[in-house]
Scaffold this motif. Structure first.
Motif, PDB file in Angstrom:
ATOM      1  N   GLU A 114     -40.846  -3.564 154.057  1.00 44.10           N
ATOM      2  CA  GLU A 114     -41.527  -3.726 155.343  1.00 44.10           C
ATOM      3  C   GLU A 114     -40.617  -3.270 156.476  1.00 44.10           C
ATOM      4  O   GLU A 114     -39.448  -3.672 156.545  1.00 44.10           O
ATOM      5  N   PHE A 115     -41.154  -2.468 157.367  1.00 41.58           N
ATOM      6  CA  PHE A 115     -40.340  -1.980 158.478  1.00 41.58           C
ATOM      7  C   PHE A 115     -40.061  -3.111 159.468  1.00 41.58           C
ATOM      8  O   PHE A 115     -40.960  -3.847 159.861  1.00 41.58           O
ATOM      9  N   TYR A 116     -38.796  -3.252 159.850  1.00 42.95           N
ATOM     10  CA  TYR A 116     -38.387  -4.274 160.805  1.00 42.95           C
ATOM     11  C   TYR A 116     -37.484  -3.617 161.842  1.00 42.95           C
ATOM     12  O   TYR A 116     -37.082  -2.459 161.716  1.00 42.95           O
ATOM     13  N   PHE A 117     -37.126  -4.379 162.859  1.00 40.52           N
ATOM     14  CA  PHE A 117     -36.236  -3.863 163.900  1.00 40.52           C
ATOM     15  C   PHE A 117     -35.091  -4.837 164.118  1.00 40.52           C
ATOM     16  O   PHE A 117     -35.276  -6.056 164.118  1.00 40.52           O
ATOM     17  N   ASP A 118     -33.891  -4.278 164.311  1.00 38.97           N
ATOM     18  CA  ASP A 118     -32.703  -5.078 164.612  1.00 38.97           C
ATOM     19  C   ASP A 118     -31.783  -4.231 165.468  1.00 38.97           C
ATOM     20  O   ASP A 118     -31.874  -2.998 165.477  1.00 38.97           O
ATOM     21  N   VAL A 119     -30.858  -4.893 166.164  1.00 36.68           N
ATOM     22  CA  VAL A 119     -29.966  -4.178 167.075  1.00 36.68           C
ATOM     23  C   VAL A 119     -28.799  -3.520 166.337  1.00 36.68           C
ATOM     24  O   VAL A 119     -28.050  -2.747 166.946  1.00 36.68           O
ATOM     25  N   GLY A 325     -41.413  -4.743 162.790  1.00 34.08           N
ATOM     26  CA  GLY A 325     -40.663  -3.932 163.748  1.00 34.08           C
ATOM     27  C   GLY A 325     -41.354  -2.652 164.158  1.00 34.08           C
ATOM     28  O   GLY A 325     -40.755  -1.807 164.835  1.00 34.08           O
ATOM     29  N   ASP A 326     -42.614  -2.497 163.792  1.00 30.80           N
ATOM     30  CA  ASP A 326     -43.320  -1.238 164.072  1.00 30.80           C
ATOM     31  C   ASP A 326     -43.307  -0.864 165.547  1.00 30.80           C
ATOM     32  O   ASP A 326     -43.120   0.295 165.916  1.00 30.80           O
ATOM     33  N   ALA A 327     -43.528  -1.854 166.407  1.00 29.68           N
ATOM     34  CA  ALA A 327     -43.748  -1.571 167.829  1.00 29.68           C
ATOM     35  C   ALA A 327     -42.528  -0.959 168.501  1.00 29.68           C
ATOM     36  O   ALA A 327     -42.649  -0.365 169.579  1.00 29.68           O
ATOM     37  N   GLN A 328     -41.344  -1.081 167.904  1.00 31.99           N
ATOM     38  CA  GLN A 328     -40.151  -0.484 168.494  1.00 31.99           C
ATOM     39  C   GLN A 328     -40.085   1.019 168.270  1.00 31.99           C
ATOM     40  O   GLN A 328     -39.305   1.702 168.904  1.00 31.99           O
ATOM     41  N   MET A 329     -40.906   1.508 167.360  1.00 26.90           N
ATOM     42  CA  MET A 329     -40.863   2.927 167.031  1.00 26.90           C
ATOM     43  C   MET A 329     -42.016   3.661 167.699  1.00 26.90           C
ATOM     44  O   MET A 329     -42.968   3.055 168.206  1.00 26.90           O
ATOM     45  N   SER A 331     -45.379   5.835 168.216  1.00 28.06           N
ATOM     46  CA  SER A 331     -46.690   5.697 167.583  1.00 28.06           C
ATOM     47  C   SER A 331     -46.837   6.655 166.414  1.00 28.06           C
ATOM     48  O   SER A 331     -47.429   6.316 165.380  1.00 28.06           O
ATOM     49  N   LEU A 332     -46.276   7.850 166.562  1.00 24.75           N
ATOM     50  CA  LEU A 332     -46.405   8.839 165.496  1.00 24.75           C
ATOM     51  C   LEU A 332     -45.663   8.378 164.246  1.00 24.75           C
ATOM     52  O   LEU A 332     -46.140   8.545 163.117  1.00 24.75           O
ATOM     53  N   PHE A 333     -44.490   7.768 164.432  1.00 19.97           N
ATOM     54  CA  PHE A 333     -43.755   7.232 163.286  1.00 19.97           C
ATOM     55  C   PHE A 333     -44.560   6.126 162.606  1.00 19.97           C
ATOM     56  O   PHE A 333     -44.643   6.051 161.378  1.00 19.97           O
ATOM     57  N   GLN A 334     -45.131   5.245 163.397  1.00 18.14           N
ATOM     58  CA  GLN A 334     -45.901   4.138 162.824  1.00 18.14           C
ATOM     59  C   GLN A 334     -47.066   4.634 161.981  1.00 18.14           C
ATOM     60  O   GLN A 334     -47.448   3.989 161.000  1.00 18.14           O
ATOM     61  N   SER A 335     -47.621   5.772 162.354  1.00 16.60           N
ATOM     62  CA  SER A 335     -48.768   6.289 161.597  1.00 16.60           C
ATOM     63  C   SER A 335     -48.374   6.717 160.189  1.00 16.60           C
ATOM     64  O   SER A 335     -49.236   6.873 159.320  1.00 16.60           O
ATOM     65  N   THR A 336     -47.056   6.933 159.942  1.00 17.87           N
ATOM     66  CA  THR A 336     -46.602   7.348 158.611  1.00 17.87           C
ATOM     67  C   THR A 336     -46.369   6.155 157.689  1.00 17.87           C
ATOM     68  O   THR A 336     -46.120   6.353 156.497  1.00 17.87           O
ATOM     69  N   LEU A 337     -46.397   4.932 158.211  1.00 16.04           N
ATOM     70  CA  LEU A 337     -46.149   3.745 157.398  1.00 16.04           C
ATOM     71  C   LEU A 337     -47.409   3.320 156.661  1.00 16.04           C
ATOM     72  O   LEU A 337     -48.512   3.352 157.219  1.00 16.04           O
ATOM     73  N   GLU A 338     -47.213   2.922 155.423  1.00 16.44           N
ATOM     74  CA  GLU A 338     -48.345   2.440 154.639  1.00 16.44           C
ATOM     75  C   GLU A 338     -48.832   1.101 155.192  1.00 16.44           C
ATOM     76  O   GLU A 338     -48.036   0.246 155.565  1.00 16.44           O
ATOM     77  N   GLY A 339     -50.160   0.938 155.222  1.00 11.98           N
ATOM     78  CA  GLY A 339     -50.725  -0.312 155.705  1.00 11.98           C
ATOM     79  C   GLY A 339     -50.779  -0.416 157.216  1.00 11.98           C
ATOM     80  O   GLY A 339     -51.025  -1.503 157.752  1.00 11.98           O
ATOM     81  N   ASN A 340     -50.545   0.679 157.927  1.00 11.28           N
ATOM     82  CA  ASN A 340     -50.603   0.619 159.394  1.00 11.28           C
ATOM     83  C   ASN A 340     -52.046   0.500 159.863  1.00 11.28           C
ATOM     84  O   ASN A 340     -52.988   0.754 159.108  1.00 11.28           O
ATOM     85  N   GLU A 341     -52.199   0.141 161.117  1.00 16.62           N
ATOM     86  CA  GLU A 341     -53.530  -0.108 161.663  1.00 16.62           C
ATOM     87  C   GLU A 341     -54.197   1.141 162.214  1.00 16.62           C
ATOM     88  O   GLU A 341     -55.230   1.077 162.860  1.00 16.62           O
ATOM     89  N   PHE A 342     -53.594   2.306 161.955  1.00 23.17           N
ATOM     90  CA  PHE A 342     -54.177   3.551 162.451  1.00 23.17           C
ATOM     91  C   PHE A 342     -55.132   4.198 161.454  1.00 23.17           C
ATOM     92  O   PHE A 342     -55.682   5.264 161.719  1.00 23.17           O
ATOM     93  N   THR A 343     -55.316   3.563 160.293  1.00 27.72           N
ATOM     94  CA  THR A 343     -56.109   4.189 159.226  1.00 27.72           C
ATOM     95  C   THR A 343     -57.513   4.564 159.697  1.00 27.72           C
ATOM     96  O   THR A 343     -58.014   5.647 159.391  1.00 27.72           O
ATOM     97  N   ASP A 344     -58.129   3.666 160.431  1.00 29.64           N
ATOM     98  CA  ASP A 344     -59.502   3.911 160.882  1.00 29.64           C
ATOM     99  C   ASP A 344     -59.578   4.354 162.334  1.00 29.64           C
ATOM    100  O   ASP A 344     -60.663   4.372 162.927  1.00 29.64           O
ATOM    101  N   SER A 345     -58.439   4.710 162.931  1.00 29.23           N
ATOM    102  CA  SER A 345     -58.435   5.093 164.341  1.00 29.23           C
ATOM    103  C   SER A 345     -59.031   6.480 164.533  1.00 29.23           C
ATOM    104  O   SER A 345     -58.631   7.433 163.843  1.00 29.23           O
ATOM    105  N   PRO A 346     -59.950   6.633 165.466  1.00 34.60           N
ATOM    106  CA  PRO A 346     -60.459   7.981 165.785  1.00 34.60           C
ATOM    107  C   PRO A 346     -59.377   8.824 166.438  1.00 34.60           C
ATOM    108  O   PRO A 346     -58.424   8.299 167.027  1.00 34.60           O
ATOM    109  N   LEU A 347     -59.522  10.100 166.354  1.00 33.34           N
ATOM    110  CA  LEU A 347     -58.537  11.020 166.914  1.00 33.34           C
ATOM    111  C   LEU A 347     -58.741  11.221 168.409  1.00 33.34           C
ATOM    112  O   LEU A 347     -57.804  11.066 169.199  1.00 33.34           O
ATOM    113  N   GLU A 348     -59.961  11.527 168.847  1.00 34.56           N
ATOM    114  CA  GLU A 348     -60.235  11.884 170.228  1.00 34.56           C
ATOM    115  C   GLU A 348     -60.643  10.645 171.021  1.00 34.56           C
ATOM    116  O   GLU A 348     -61.528   9.883 170.613  1.00 34.56           O
TER     117      GLU A 348
END
Length: 759
Positions: A114-119, A325-329, A331-348
């Motif tokens: 799972e993607f996370y964020f740390d300093v 940690g998705d939100a720190q990256m 949007s384009l990077f997040q779209s490459t992660l499995e299980g992201n919420e962009f699966t059903d997002s329209p393009l335009e």
């Protein structure tokens, strides 16, 4: 009068130096011909460093073997002792202790991918995940502070594997002292101090990053000193080996924590001085000068950068699933992660779409609002940037008040360049708004708030959409419609002409320490903090996009994450509204003004107190002052033509002193100017250089002194070693764990400022 006494007689220094003149042909000079020897052979205890020395002839007896390998046998003994100190009662506290709550959790994210964020950079946390995997941990424990470990979490095995880094510090400390040319007396004391400091011991026995940081810091210094002792054989296999290993060590230490840059700076200063001296060597050809520079660039710059970048590449490869940690990256990077919420997002993007807006400036978050009001200014609803995903980040794109209301059954109207829109906060229905009121932090900008509701508003709610470019389609003229994830936008206030901006200015506690959002009157087209993109996009009237076409370049993700790490680290400032009883100031550390409680302090809890060995900390800090004072005295005496040391002794005195002092200063001084909150464990890498200075000062004034006999040196060594061992034994409980009521353990309050006995 013998030669050593004559060396200290007042007189012209040049005259004192004349006997040292010899045949310049190193092939016939027994002093310069090392015969392939190294620094490990010491003729007798207390001898000043002369250079290298293991005999090249094969051993003829077991006694010869012992003599020739005594340095390694000693290192083995110290290693075995270190195993005992680091492993003894390591599982005694069966609860999550201190920052195990953070780093154990990060290790779990690697096991669950799972993607996370740390300093901090990822290498140390990946190692935590690896030891969890090797120990059979499944990643399902939450690592809540103080919570007992369940039976299915092999915390003892994980602690032991990580404590091995603490074990490795001890033989490296011994070898480094030998490589620095300290006498056997001083080298033993350095090894004993590394072995028996209860601060280093305590921090090494838990699931933390500090043992790895300390190990790689010590390893870097060792490799640098090994390389230094290869300088008489440039471009040999040994020379290349230790130069490369120095670069690899730098890459590892900076990949564990960014404070590894401090020891990197030490290697950098050493390298600059070394190359400067070579630049002044008129006998060295230009080709050799270029080869030296090229070797340093490759091994000490390119190699560490590649190691650092490789740790992030592996980090991205392992963490391929959506996580906290998705939100720190981007949007384009997040779209490459499995299980992201962009699966059903329209393009335009169209009028009526519900979106979240991501600020593209490095360290930027999601456009956010909540029901809390500004305490001053307009007193309207706050608008901020937030790094975590929740429903308060959602906005509805609606037409202006003077246009027909949005009709969910009417024609779809896609958003284009220069369209005027209204952004309605989905949870509260208030509209994104700006007016001529100073922003709370950036006073030259206008305040941005949420105002009105679904039926009440004014023309200060109008925003003009300006397209900057698109990742796939290029510049603005090629962008006919706004695309989620890939199109970069700016939002211009139609009335004021200012631009929606979020630039990492942190709001006070009333704003929940979130990022200020303001409206900047200055039109700076290159200001990325005014750039936004649509991240999540919901519109049931539009088809989902094909996410396979979205790829995020590694270098862009690498840079974005590092800037986000630095931004978040800088935000770790002391909160004036809260009293942090664990925090301390840098001036508290050298003389051990305050320790740190690592866990709860109830009578029925095992208690750990992060506290150094007082003799080691006080002695090493004092030695820094003594060394500077001695240097000043020697320089004054040299100016008056006193010759206290010959050239080789003076060079050695300066070399060891520079490694120790500049290593200490480079690790300590930055904390004096940092704004972030600090704790006593931040001094632990710095302490290592103070210990080296302590050994150097003792060696210079006692163990290598020609005016003291061996019995006196033995007594001095016994007193020093006895004090170190005795204080370790007295304070061992703070590292091994204190059971029962703390008041029953007497004699631990050597300074009134230590909060050991306070409840």
């Amino acid at each position: 009068m013998n030669e050593k006494r004559a060396a200290r007689r007042r007189g012209p220094k040049a005259a004192a130096a004349e006997p040292a003149v010899a045949d310049t042909d190193s092939k016939n000079d027994p002093i310069h011909d090392d015969g392939g020897k190294d620094v490990y052979d010491k003729l007798h205890a207390g001898q000043a460093y002369q250079g290298t020395g293991r005999p090249g002839s094969p051993s003829t007896s077991f006694q010869d073997f012992l003599l020739q390998n005594m340095v390694h046998i000693t290192a083995l003994v110290y290693t075995l002792l270190s195993f005992w100190t680091r492993f003894y009662k390591i599982g005694h506290a069966s609860v999550v202790v201190w920052d195990e709550a953070h780093f154990g959790k990060f290790g779990s994210h690697y096991l669950k991918r799972e993607f996370y964020f740390d300093v901090h950079p990822p290498l140390g946390k990946m190692i935590v995940g690896l030891v969890g995997l090797l120990a059979g941990y499944d990643g399902g424990f939450e690592f809540k502070s103080g919570e007992p470990y369940p039976e299915n979490v092999p915390y003892v095995a994980m602690r032991m594997m990580l404590a091995t880094f603490g074990v490795g510090m001890v033989p490296l400390g011994w070898y480094t002292a030998v490589e620095l040319g300290l006498s056997q007396w001083a080298s033993h004391l350095v090894a004993l101090m590394v072995l028996l400091d209860v601060g280093w011991l305590c921090i090494s026995r838990f699931i933390l990053l500090d043992a790895m940081l300390l190990f790689f810091t010590v390893l870097t210094v060792f490799c640098m000193t090994k390389f230094h002792n290869q300088q008489s054989r440039p471009f040999s296999s040994g020379w290349w080996t230790w130069l490369t290993l120095t670069g690899l060590s730098i890459g590892c230490v900076t990949s564990v924590k960014m404070v590894g840059l401090f020891v990197t700076a030490l290697v950098g200063l050493y390298t600059i001085e070394d190359l400067w001296e070579k630049f002044g060597d008129l006998k060295m050809s230009a080709a050799d000068q270029v080869k030296h520079w090229t070797a340093r660039v490759i091994c000490l710059i390119i190699v560490p950068i590649l190691v650092f970048m490789a740790s992030f590449k592996i980090h991205f490869m392992i963490l391929n699933q959506s996580g906290p940690g998705d939100a720190q990256m981007s949007s384009l990077f997040q779209s490459t992660l499995e299980g992201n919420e962009f699966t059903d997002s329209p393009l335009e993007v169209a009028v009526g779409s519900r979106v979240s807006l991501k600020n593209i400036g490095y360290g930027g978050g999601l456009l956010h609002s909540h029901e809390h009001l500004y305490p001053a200014g307009s007193a309207q609803q706050q608008v901020t940037c937030y790094h975590h995903k929740d429903g308060n980040n959602e906005w509805d794109i609606l037409p202006p008040w003077d246009r027909p209301a949005y009709d969910p059954e009417g024609p779809i109207r896609f958003i284009q360049h220069n369209d005027v829109i209204r952004l309605s906060h989905a949870p509260t229905t208030r509209n994104l708004h700006s007016h001529v009121v100073p922003a709370p932090i950036t006073k030259l900008n206008h305040e941005v708030s949420c105002y009105g509701n679904a039926t009440i508003g004014d023309y200060h709610d109008y925003w003009v959409v300006e397209v900057v470019d698109d990742v796939h389609r290029g510049k603005q003229p090629n962008v006919d419609r706004i695309h989620a994830l890939t199109t970069r936008l700016r939002f211009k206030h139609q009335v004021l002409g200012c631009y929606l901006r979020a630039a990492n200015a942190i709001l006070p506690q009333w704003g929940w320490k979130q990022i200020e959002v303001s409206c900047a009157p200055e039109n700076n087209p290159k200001d990325t903090h005014t750039y936004w993109n649509v991240e999540t996009h919901r519109n049931h009237r539009l088809p989902p996009a094909d996410l396979k076409s979205y790829k995020s370049p590694f270098l862009r993700d690498f840079w974005h994450l590092n800037v986000a790490m630095m931004t978040s680290n800088n935000a770790l400032v002391p909160d004036p509204d809260k009293a942090d009883i664990l925090a301390s100031q840098p001036f508290d550390w050298p003389f051990l003004y305050l320790g740190l409680r690592m866990c709860g302090w109830a009578d029925d809890q095992t208690k750990f107190y992060l506290l150094g060995n007082p003799i080691i900390w006080w002695g090493s800090s004092t030695s820094l002052i003594v060394a500077l004072g001695a240097l000043g005295v020697y320089l004054l005496r040299m100016q008056r033509k006193y010759a206290d040391m010959n050239d080789s002794e003076w060079t050695h005195f300066l070399y060891v002193g520079k490694v120790a002092f500049f290593g200490w200063a480079l690790h300590y001084v930055p904390f004096l100017i940092m704004g972030r909150v600090t704790y006593v464990h931040h001094y632990l890498p710095t302490l290592y250089f103070a210990v080296l200075m302590f050994g150097h000062v003792l060696d210079h004034f006692l163990f290598s002194s020609s005016r003291l006999g061996t019995p006196v040196k033995g007594i001095a060594f016994g007193i020093c070693a006895g004090a170190i061992i005795g204080t370790f034994w007295w304070f061992k409980g703070v590292a091994f764990g204190i059971d029962g009521p703390i008041l029953e353990h007497k004699g631990l309050l050597w300074r009134k400022t230590w909060n050991i006995y306070n409840q």
